[in-house]
Design an enzyme around this catalytic site. Structure first.
Site, PDB file in Angstrom:
ATOM      1  N   ASN A  14       0.862  -1.185   0.000  1.00  0.00           N
ATOM      2  CA  ASN A  14       0.000   0.000   0.000  1.00  0.00           C
ATOM      3  C   ASN A  14       0.898   1.235   0.000  1.00  0.00           C
ATOM      4  O   ASN A  14       1.484   1.580   1.028  1.00  0.00           O
ATOM      5  CB  ASN A  14      -0.898  -0.040   1.250  1.00  0.00           C
ATOM      6  CG  ASN A  14      -1.812   1.178   1.321  1.00  0.00           C
ATOM      7  OD1 ASN A  14      -1.825   2.019   0.432  1.00  0.00           O
ATOM      8  ND2 ASN A  14      -2.575   1.266   2.404  1.00  0.00           N
ATOM      9  N   TRP A  15       0.994   1.863  -1.166  1.00  0.00           N
ATOM     10  CA  TRP A  15       1.918   2.993  -1.308  1.00  0.00           C
ATOM     11  C   TRP A  15       1.362   4.279  -0.694  1.00  0.00           C
ATOM     12  O   TRP A  15       2.064   5.277  -0.624  1.00  0.00           O
ATOM     13  CB  TRP A  15       2.245   3.208  -2.795  1.00  0.00           C
ATOM     14  CG  TRP A  15       3.023   2.086  -3.414  1.00  0.00           C
ATOM     15  CD1 TRP A  15       3.543   0.990  -2.772  1.00  0.00           C
ATOM     16  CD2 TRP A  15       3.380   1.941  -4.800  1.00  0.00           C
ATOM     17  NE1 TRP A  15       4.195   0.176  -3.676  1.00  0.00           N
ATOM     18  CE2 TRP A  15       4.115   0.734  -4.927  1.00  0.00           C
ATOM     19  CE3 TRP A  15       3.157   2.706  -5.942  1.00  0.00           C
ATOM     20  CZ2 TRP A  15       4.618   0.290  -6.146  1.00  0.00           C
ATOM     21  CZ3 TRP A  15       3.661   2.269  -7.161  1.00  0.00           C
ATOM     22  CH2 TRP A  15       4.376   1.072  -7.264  1.00  0.00           C
ATOM     23  N   LYS A  16       0.076   4.239  -0.294  1.00  0.00           N
ATOM     24  CA  LYS A  16      -0.565   5.409   0.328  1.00  0.00           C
ATOM     25  C   LYS A  16      -0.310   6.664  -0.521  1.00  0.00           C
ATOM     26  O   LYS A  16      -0.307   6.568  -1.747  1.00  0.00           O
ATOM     27  CB  LYS A  16      -0.093   5.546   1.784  1.00  0.00           C
ATOM     28  CG  LYS A  16      -0.300   4.230   2.567  1.00  0.00           C
ATOM     29  CD  LYS A  16      -0.159   4.380   4.046  1.00  0.00           C
ATOM     30  CE  LYS A  16      -0.380   3.018   4.714  1.00  0.00           C
ATOM     31  NZ  LYS A  16      -0.334   3.061   6.163  1.00  0.00           N
ATOM     32  N   HIS A  98      -9.675   0.844   4.732  1.00  0.00           N
ATOM     33  CA  HIS A  98      -8.396   1.033   5.424  1.00  0.00           C
ATOM     34  C   HIS A  98      -8.619   1.949   6.629  1.00  0.00           C
ATOM     35  O   HIS A  98      -9.449   2.856   6.580  1.00  0.00           O
ATOM     36  CB  HIS A  98      -7.361   1.646   4.471  1.00  0.00           C
ATOM     37  CG  HIS A  98      -5.983   1.610   5.046  1.00  0.00           C
ATOM     38  ND1 HIS A  98      -5.553   2.544   5.970  1.00  0.00           N
ATOM     39  CD2 HIS A  98      -4.965   0.733   4.887  1.00  0.00           C
ATOM     40  CE1 HIS A  98      -4.311   2.233   6.329  1.00  0.00           C
ATOM     41  NE2 HIS A  98      -3.937   1.148   5.688  1.00  0.00           N
ATOM     42  N   GLU A 100      -7.048   4.346   7.729  1.00  0.00           N
ATOM     43  CA  GLU A 100      -6.866   5.782   7.462  1.00  0.00           C
ATOM     44  C   GLU A 100      -8.113   6.375   6.824  1.00  0.00           C
ATOM     45  O   GLU A 100      -8.276   7.601   6.792  1.00  0.00           O
ATOM     46  CB  GLU A 100      -5.608   5.980   6.606  1.00  0.00           C
ATOM     47  CG  GLU A 100      -4.348   5.778   7.461  1.00  0.00           C
ATOM     48  CD  GLU A 100      -3.162   5.173   6.736  1.00  0.00           C
ATOM     49  OE1 GLU A 100      -3.115   5.218   5.497  1.00  0.00           O
ATOM     50  OE2 GLU A 100      -2.275   4.640   7.449  1.00  0.00           O
ATOM     51  N   GLU A 170      -5.504  -5.191  10.411  1.00  0.00           N
ATOM     52  CA  GLU A 170      -4.520  -4.125  10.606  1.00  0.00           C
ATOM     53  C   GLU A 170      -4.846  -3.374  11.894  1.00  0.00           C
ATOM     54  O   GLU A 170      -5.663  -2.445  11.883  1.00  0.00           O
ATOM     55  CB  GLU A 170      -4.561  -3.140   9.428  1.00  0.00           C
ATOM     56  CG  GLU A 170      -4.196  -3.748   8.097  1.00  0.00           C
ATOM     57  CD  GLU A 170      -3.623  -2.700   7.132  1.00  0.00           C
ATOM     58  OE1 GLU A 170      -2.472  -2.860   6.742  1.00  0.00           O
ATOM     59  OE2 GLU A 170      -4.315  -1.727   6.823  1.00  0.00           O
ATOM     60  N   GLY A 176       2.230   2.197  10.824  1.00  0.00           N
ATOM     61  CA  GLY A 176       3.159   3.320  10.695  1.00  0.00           C
ATOM     62  C   GLY A 176       3.843   3.697  12.000  1.00  0.00           C
ATOM     63  O   GLY A 176       4.459   4.752  12.102  1.00  0.00           O
ATOM     64  N   SER A 216       3.284  -2.250  10.382  1.00  0.00           N
ATOM     65  CA  SER A 216       4.727  -2.267  10.601  1.00  0.00           C
ATOM     66  C   SER A 216       5.387  -3.600  10.244  1.00  0.00           C
ATOM     67  O   SER A 216       6.346  -4.026  10.893  1.00  0.00           O
ATOM     68  CB  SER A 216       5.063  -1.853  12.047  1.00  0.00           C
ATOM     69  OG  SER A 216       4.618  -0.525  12.287  1.00  0.00           O
ATOM     70  N   GLY A 237       2.835  -1.113   4.346  1.00  0.00           N
ATOM     71  CA  GLY A 237       2.888   0.297   3.994  1.00  0.00           C
ATOM     72  C   GLY A 237       4.325   0.729   3.742  1.00  0.00           C
ATOM     73  O   GLY A 237       4.888   0.496   2.669  1.00  0.00           O
ATOM     74  N   GLY A 238       4.949   1.322   4.771  1.00  0.00           N
ATOM     75  CA  GLY A 238       6.288   1.909   4.624  1.00  0.00           C
ATOM     76  C   GLY A 238       7.309   1.011   3.938  1.00  0.00           C
ATOM     77  O   GLY A 238       8.013   1.461   3.022  1.00  0.00           O
TER      78      GLY A 238
HETATM   79  P1  13P Z   1       2.873   0.295   7.732  1.00  0.00           P
HETATM   80  O1  13P Z   1       3.421  -0.968   7.149  1.00  0.00           O
HETATM   81  O2  13P Z   1       3.604   1.529   7.278  1.00  0.00           O
HETATM   82  O3  13P Z   1       2.711   0.206   9.222  1.00  0.00           O
HETATM   83  O4  13P Z   1       1.392   0.461   7.121  1.00  0.00           O
HETATM   84  C1  13P Z   1       0.513  -0.611   7.197  1.00  0.00           C
HETATM   85  C2  13P Z   1      -0.679  -0.293   6.382  1.00  0.00           C
HETATM   86  O5  13P Z   1      -1.445   0.595   6.708  1.00  0.00           O
HETATM   87  C3  13P Z   1      -0.891  -1.066   5.146  1.00  0.00           C
HETATM   88  O6  13P Z   1      -2.148  -0.833   4.614  1.00  0.00           O
END
Ligand code: 13P
Length: 256
Positions: A14-16, A98, A100, A170, A176, A216, A237-238
């Site tokens: 997920n590149w957000k 998600h 977010e 999640e 994050g 994470s 994510g990251g």
């Molecule tokens: P991180 O891996 O940066 O914690 O993000 C997880 C995420 O929200 C994937 O959708």
């Protein structure tokens, strides 16, 4: 009855709201190379405007998905993207709910159930995200939150329609933050999610549905998480923005 071995591992990146157009193209190329020949379903979720750049990478082993879709089919909804537009742009998957969006934008289960309907109508695989906040966990409500988000978001959908469903657990406090759920906490949460799918539909459906962990995940902890019988891969994510790290995570999923 299906077993874990019949569930193909799934790794999503997920590149957000990150990257440039050139960076997205380069990361898609590197990720496609890492996914090549692996027995892993690998999907990247770029920002909408870079979908085409990720799609332009010729690869049988890398799929592309949207980070969200509208609950509407078309019309006067400024700024929204429909599921059929995603499909038309070459997407195969879409993230729904998600954290977010649930917590940052106030999306509730009723809205998410409608988004799942649009995704399924368009032939997209919905990747439904669920997970508790830190205060919910501290109050001992994690299982109840997982159950209620699954029940609420899947309302009105039949087992047959949801055959392709992927669930992403999640926990909000792990996203994050660098704080990962322990393999045993994640395993317990996944078991709750799987039991809920069994109660809502059938044991067979619960056994064949992939439940992946997000929060994470990185190149160092992926193998330990994916070793759990309950964890069918990750939503990252990251670490998905760093080609070498994401490649290591794909490899960990392939080896589980
Ligand atoms: P991180 O891996 O940066 O914690 O993000 C997880 C995420 O929200 C994937 O959708």
């Amino acid at each position: 009855m299906a077993t874990r071995d019949s569930r193909t591992p799934f790794v999503g990146g997920n590149w957000k709201m990150n990257l440039t157009r050139a960076g997205a193209a380069e990361l898609a190329r590197a990720t496609a190379a890492a996914a090549a020949g692996r027995a892993v379903e690998c999907v990247v979720f770029p920002p909408f405007v870079y979908l085409g750049d990720a799609r332009a990478v010729e690869s049988r082993d890398l799929r592309v998905g949207g980070q969200d879709c509208s609950a509407e089919t078309h019309g006067a909804f400024t700024g929204q993207i429909s599921a059929s537009m995603l499909r038309d742009s070459g997407c195969t998957h879409v993230l729904i709910g998600h954290s977010e969006r649930r917590h940052g934008l106030g999306e509730d289960d009723a809205l998410l159930a409608r988004k799942i309907a649009r995704a399924l109508d368009a032939g997209l695989v919905p990747v439904l995200c669920v997970g508790e906040t830190l205060s919910e966990r501290e109050r001992g409500e994690a299982d109840a939150v997982i159950e209620s988000q699954l029940c609420g978001s899947l309302t009105g959908h039949s087992e047959n329609a949801l055959a392709s469903l992927v669930v992403a657990y999640e926990p909000v406090w792990a996203i994050g933050t660098g704080r990962t759920a322990t393999p045993s906490d994640a395993t317990a949460a996944h078991a709750t999610a799987r039991k809920t799918l069994g109660r809502l539909y059938s044991g067979r459906f619960a056994e064949r549905t992939r439940i992946i962990y997000g929060g994470s995940v990185n190149a160092r902890n992926a193998a330990e998480l994916f070793a759990s019988e309950e964890i069918d891969g990750g939503l990252v994510g990251g670490a998905s923005l760093v080609a070498a790290d994401f490649a290591a995570i794909i490899e960990a999923a392939a080896r589980r």
